[in-house]
Design a protein around this motif. Structure first.
Motif, PDB file in Angstrom:
ATOM      1  N   LEU A   1       0.866  -1.185   0.000  1.00  0.00           N
ATOM      2  CA  LEU A   1       0.000   0.000   0.000  1.00  0.00           C
ATOM      3  C   LEU A   1       0.896   1.226   0.000  1.00  0.00           C
ATOM      4  O   LEU A   1       1.807   1.331   0.825  1.00  0.00           O
ATOM      5  CB  LEU A   1      -0.896  -0.012   1.243  1.00  0.00           C
ATOM      6  CG  LEU A   1      -1.691   1.255   1.552  1.00  0.00           C
ATOM      7  CD1 LEU A   1      -2.716   1.548   0.454  1.00  0.00           C
ATOM      8  CD2 LEU A   1      -2.392   1.120   2.924  1.00  0.00           C
ATOM      9  N   VAL A   2       0.656   2.150  -0.936  1.00  0.00           N
ATOM     10  CA  VAL A   2       1.509   3.331  -1.091  1.00  0.00           C
ATOM     11  C   VAL A   2       0.674   4.591  -0.912  1.00  0.00           C
ATOM     12  O   VAL A   2      -0.353   4.760  -1.579  1.00  0.00           O
ATOM     13  CB  VAL A   2       2.184   3.346  -2.474  1.00  0.00           C
ATOM     14  CG1 VAL A   2       3.099   4.567  -2.609  1.00  0.00           C
ATOM     15  CG2 VAL A   2       2.969   2.061  -2.714  1.00  0.00           C
ATOM     16  N   PHE A   3       1.119   5.481  -0.011  1.00  0.00           N
ATOM     17  CA  PHE A   3       0.487   6.780   0.196  1.00  0.00           C
ATOM     18  C   PHE A   3       1.398   7.896  -0.303  1.00  0.00           C
ATOM     19  O   PHE A   3       2.628   7.802  -0.225  1.00  0.00           O
ATOM     20  CB  PHE A   3       0.234   7.036   1.692  1.00  0.00           C
ATOM     21  CG  PHE A   3      -0.862   6.219   2.308  1.00  0.00           C
ATOM     22  CD1 PHE A   3      -2.187   6.437   1.991  1.00  0.00           C
ATOM     23  CD2 PHE A   3      -0.559   5.236   3.248  1.00  0.00           C
ATOM     24  CE1 PHE A   3      -3.196   5.687   2.581  1.00  0.00           C
ATOM     25  CE2 PHE A   3      -1.552   4.487   3.846  1.00  0.00           C
ATOM     26  CZ  PHE A   3      -2.879   4.712   3.515  1.00  0.00           C
ATOM     27  N   SER A   4       0.780   8.993  -0.765  1.00  0.00           N
ATOM     28  CA  SER A   4       1.528  10.218  -1.026  1.00  0.00           C
ATOM     29  C   SER A   4       0.657  11.406  -0.672  1.00  0.00           C
ATOM     30  O   SER A   4      -0.577  11.304  -0.615  1.00  0.00           O
ATOM     31  CB  SER A   4       1.954  10.303  -2.494  1.00  0.00           C
ATOM     32  OG  SER A   4       0.833  10.581  -3.323  1.00  0.00           O
TER      33      SER A   4
ATOM     34  N   THR B   1      -5.421   0.540   8.128  1.00  0.00           N
ATOM     35  CA  THR B   1      -5.737  -0.494   9.120  1.00  0.00           C
ATOM     36  C   THR B   1      -6.264  -1.758   8.460  1.00  0.00           C
ATOM     37  O   THR B   1      -5.860  -2.875   8.810  1.00  0.00           O
ATOM     38  CB  THR B   1      -6.773   0.045  10.124  1.00  0.00           C
ATOM     39  OG1 THR B   1      -6.289   1.268  10.700  1.00  0.00           O
ATOM     40  CG2 THR B   1      -7.022  -0.962  11.233  1.00  0.00           C
ATOM     41  N   ARG B   2      -7.176  -1.600   7.481  1.00  0.00           N
ATOM     42  CA  ARG B   2      -7.778  -2.761   6.831  1.00  0.00           C
ATOM     43  C   ARG B   2      -6.809  -3.482   5.909  1.00  0.00           C
ATOM     44  O   ARG B   2      -6.950  -4.688   5.656  1.00  0.00           O
ATOM     45  CB  ARG B   2      -9.025  -2.339   6.037  1.00  0.00           C
ATOM     46  CG  ARG B   2     -10.150  -1.765   6.888  1.00  0.00           C
ATOM     47  CD  ARG B   2     -11.447  -1.639   6.081  1.00  0.00           C
ATOM     48  NE  ARG B   2     -11.266  -0.863   4.852  1.00  0.00           N
ATOM     49  CZ  ARG B   2     -11.341   0.452   4.758  1.00  0.00           C
ATOM     50  NH1 ARG B   2     -11.580   1.181   5.854  1.00  0.00           N
ATOM     51  NH2 ARG B   2     -11.195   1.070   3.596  1.00  0.00           N
TER      52      ARG B   2
ATOM     53  N   GLU C   1      -6.787  -7.276   4.416  1.00  0.00           N
ATOM     54  CA  GLU C   1      -7.390  -7.413   3.094  1.00  0.00           C
ATOM     55  C   GLU C   1      -6.385  -7.316   1.950  1.00  0.00           C
ATOM     56  O   GLU C   1      -6.720  -7.624   0.802  1.00  0.00           O
ATOM     57  CB  GLU C   1      -8.478  -6.350   2.920  1.00  0.00           C
ATOM     58  CG  GLU C   1      -9.584  -6.441   3.970  1.00  0.00           C
ATOM     59  CD  GLU C   1     -10.573  -5.297   3.892  1.00  0.00           C
ATOM     60  OE1 GLU C   1     -10.574  -4.594   2.853  1.00  0.00           O
ATOM     61  OE2 GLU C   1     -11.330  -5.099   4.855  1.00  0.00           O
ATOM     62  N   GLY C   2      -5.157  -6.870   2.245  1.00  0.00           N
ATOM     63  CA  GLY C   2      -4.171  -6.718   1.196  1.00  0.00           C
ATOM     64  C   GLY C   2      -4.595  -5.677   0.175  1.00  0.00           C
ATOM     65  O   GLY C   2      -5.349  -4.749   0.467  1.00  0.00           O
ATOM     66  N   THR C   3      -4.160  -5.842  -1.068  1.00  0.00           N
ATOM     67  CA  THR C   3      -4.430  -4.836  -2.086  1.00  0.00           C
ATOM     68  C   THR C   3      -5.858  -4.886  -2.618  1.00  0.00           C
ATOM     69  O   THR C   3      -6.223  -4.084  -3.486  1.00  0.00           O
ATOM     70  CB  THR C   3      -3.431  -4.979  -3.255  1.00  0.00           C
ATOM     71  OG1 THR C   3      -3.409  -6.325  -3.709  1.00  0.00           O
ATOM     72  CG2 THR C   3      -2.032  -4.570  -2.806  1.00  0.00           C
ATOM     73  N   LYS C   4      -6.668  -5.784  -2.088  1.00  0.00           N
ATOM     74  CA  LYS C   4      -8.102  -5.762  -2.405  1.00  0.00           C
ATOM     75  C   LYS C   4      -8.849  -4.768  -1.515  1.00  0.00           C
ATOM     76  O   LYS C   4     -10.066  -4.607  -1.641  1.00  0.00           O
ATOM     77  CB  LYS C   4      -8.698  -7.162  -2.245  1.00  0.00           C
ATOM     78  CG  LYS C   4      -8.158  -8.169  -3.260  1.00  0.00           C
ATOM     79  CD  LYS C   4      -8.798  -9.537  -3.074  1.00  0.00           C
ATOM     80  CE  LYS C   4      -8.261 -10.536  -4.102  1.00  0.00           C
ATOM     81  NZ  LYS C   4      -8.861 -11.891  -3.925  1.00  0.00           N
TER      82      LYS C   4
END
Length: 506
Positions: free
Chosen positions: A434-437, A483-484, A488-491
């Motif tokens: 999971l990638v945030f920017s 958190t999820r 749930e991974g990338t789904k």
């Protein structure tokens, strides 16, 4: 990369801690992990349970502590040893999931345990998983901690007595050379402090603690460490969160300047497209240049007392103010106030100027400078264009303070052996990520985060509108996604990001 996390609220992002097992295995790390070492030899990572004396344990929390001891140079197991302090905050669940989350702090060189764990015990992942935090080699409360009081004194001197940039540059050259020589004379092998050896420590920590699988959570420099681990030591990594990505491919001499310019442009454009903001502050960039020019003409003097030191008088110039506002862009909660603050300062207001120093100076000087310089120069030097360094040393523009506090101009003063140029190759992996920017992030441009996500075969990317640096926890939406994701991974459903409404400009 610029070393500090700007403001106290930013450092409240995420300290998390790890569990205590006495299991340890033999591990052999060879030249692929650290090309500065000789032929690989066997060594034994040592885990030891310890009392939790380094941090105050908040009421109602269950915390255990320990240390990991590994060779400074894995090719010389009988030589210097590195000791990393580790804290585990235990899940509130009756039956926690077996795969904890380990937090990889930023910087490089900003230790995390010294700031305590009070904010970490409220992290929502504790509902199902333990959280692990440790100070990386050379930083914070680790042994050794590669502090450079010489550079800290030079930084305060630059703020106390405005001088031509060339003079300040010479002072920083001298201070860093002296620190490098002192640490080397004390017996430390500074070639052993880079992102490859750091990733080897991380791999050893998982094995030594007896953890089969865990999840990595990296913020800022911690994302570079996570990506290095994904490439060199993927075993046991179940999933990864990368928040504000500083990839191995980044690290050019002028990156800080270009990234800052992009962020200020984005802020100015954001205000210009907001009718209310545009009406109040029609030209944010013109205001920024005016306030800088005014402070250059008449530096603002005020008294400042360094922690544990004696009072001094600081004289902040335009470049100093620009550096402080650059830092403010790290913090999503401050961004809505920046057009107003810049306009006020451009029209003679000076109330914010002492705040810039009182918040920013400690975070520059709390960086473990020797670790910061060793990591950055080893990771990046093979790919840095000396012509860019020379040009910036001659004319830094408005980035003078930023560059003095960073690494980009000073690797000749810190001559560690660089990692091979291939260290900067794009990282590929099929580990769920999971990638945030953040849209206004001044130091890790969103394009870097997006490019990293695109190169990973199982990644989901979330851009936070009006977000600063490390924006993953900044909204209910992104915190819920974070958190999820571990279940749930990338789904994981990220559709809420399209409904994020940024706080209006003030």
């Amino acid at each position: 990369m610029f070393p500090h996390r700007a403001l106290p609220v930013l450092l409240a992002l995420a300290l998390v801690g790890a569990g205590c097992s006495s299991k340890s295995n033999d591990v052999a790390v060879g030249d692929d992990a650290n090309p500065t070492t000789a032929a690989p030899k066997q060594y034994q990572p040592i885990w030891a349970d310890t009392p939790c004396t380094l941090v105050e344990v908040p009421d109602g929390s269950t915390v255990t502590c320990g240390t990991l001891t590994v060779p400074e140079n894995r090719a010389d197991p009988d030589g210097n040893q590195v000791v990393l302090p580790v804290v585990r905050i235990h899940s509130t669940a009756a039956s926690p999931q077996p795969d904890p989350v380990v937090y990889l702090h930023g910087g490089p060189g900003i230790g995390t345990l010294g700031n305590g764990i009070a904010g970490r015990v409220r992290n929502p992942v504790l509902a199902e998983r333990d959280l692990i935090v440790f100070d990386q080699r050379g930083t914070g409360l680790a042994t050794p901690s590669l502090e450079c009081p010489e550079r800290e004194e030079a930084f305060l001197a630059a703020l106390s007595d405005p001088a031509p940039f060339a003079d300040e540059l010479e002072s920083f050259d001298t201070s860093l050379s002296r620190c490098y020589e002192r640490l080397t004379d004390e017996g430390y092998d500074l070639d052993q402090y880079n992102s490859q050896t750091n990733a080897a420590d991380l791999a050893d920590l998982r094995v030594a603690m007896g953890i089969d699988e865990w999840n990595l959570w990296g913020v800022s420099y911690g994302t570079r460490l996570a990506l290095t681990a994904m490439r060199s030591y993927p075993e046991g990594i179940r999933s990864v969160v990368l928040d504000s990505v500083y990839p191995p491919s980044a690290g050019s001499a002028d990156a800080t300047v270009k990234s800052g310019e992009r962020a200020f442009d984005a802020l100015s454009n954001g205000c210009a497209t907001d009718p209310v903001c545009h009406m109040k502050y029609p030209d944010v960039k013109a205001d920024l240049e005016k306030l800088a020019a005014d402070l250059d003409a008449a530096p603002f003097a005020f008294d400042y007392t360094p922690e544990g030191g004696t009072p001094i008088t600081l004289h902040l110039t335009g470049n100093d103010a620009v550096g402080g506002l650059f830092n403010a862009l790290y913090d999503t909660t401050l961004i809505p106030q920046l057009p107003s603050a810049i306009h006020d300062m451009a029209n003679g207001g000076r109330a914010l100027v002492p705040v810039i120093a009182e918040q920013g100076v400690p975070f520059v000087n709390e960086t473990t400078e020797g670790a910061f310089m060793s990591y950055e120069c080893a990771d990046n030097s093979a790919r840095v264009e000396q012509s860019e360094v020379d040009a910036l040393r001659k004319d830094p523009g408005r980035a003078g303070l930023l560059l003095l506090a960073s690494w980009n101009l000073f690797c000749k003063d810190w001559p560690v052996t660089p990692l091979p140029e291939s260290y900067g190759d794009v990282v590929t992996s099929d580990i769920p990520t999971l990638v945030f920017s953040g849209e206004y992030d001044p130091i890790t441009p969103p394009a870097n985060s997006k490019a990293v996500a695109d190169a990973l075969s199982d990644a989901v990317y979330v851009s936070v509108p009006h977000g600063g640096h490390g924006p993953g926890p900044d909204t209910d939406c992104t915190l819920g996604i974070y958190t999820r994701f571990f279940d749930e991974g990338t789904k994981v459903d990220t559709s809420c990001k399209d409904a994020i409404v940024p706080t209006p400009f003030s």
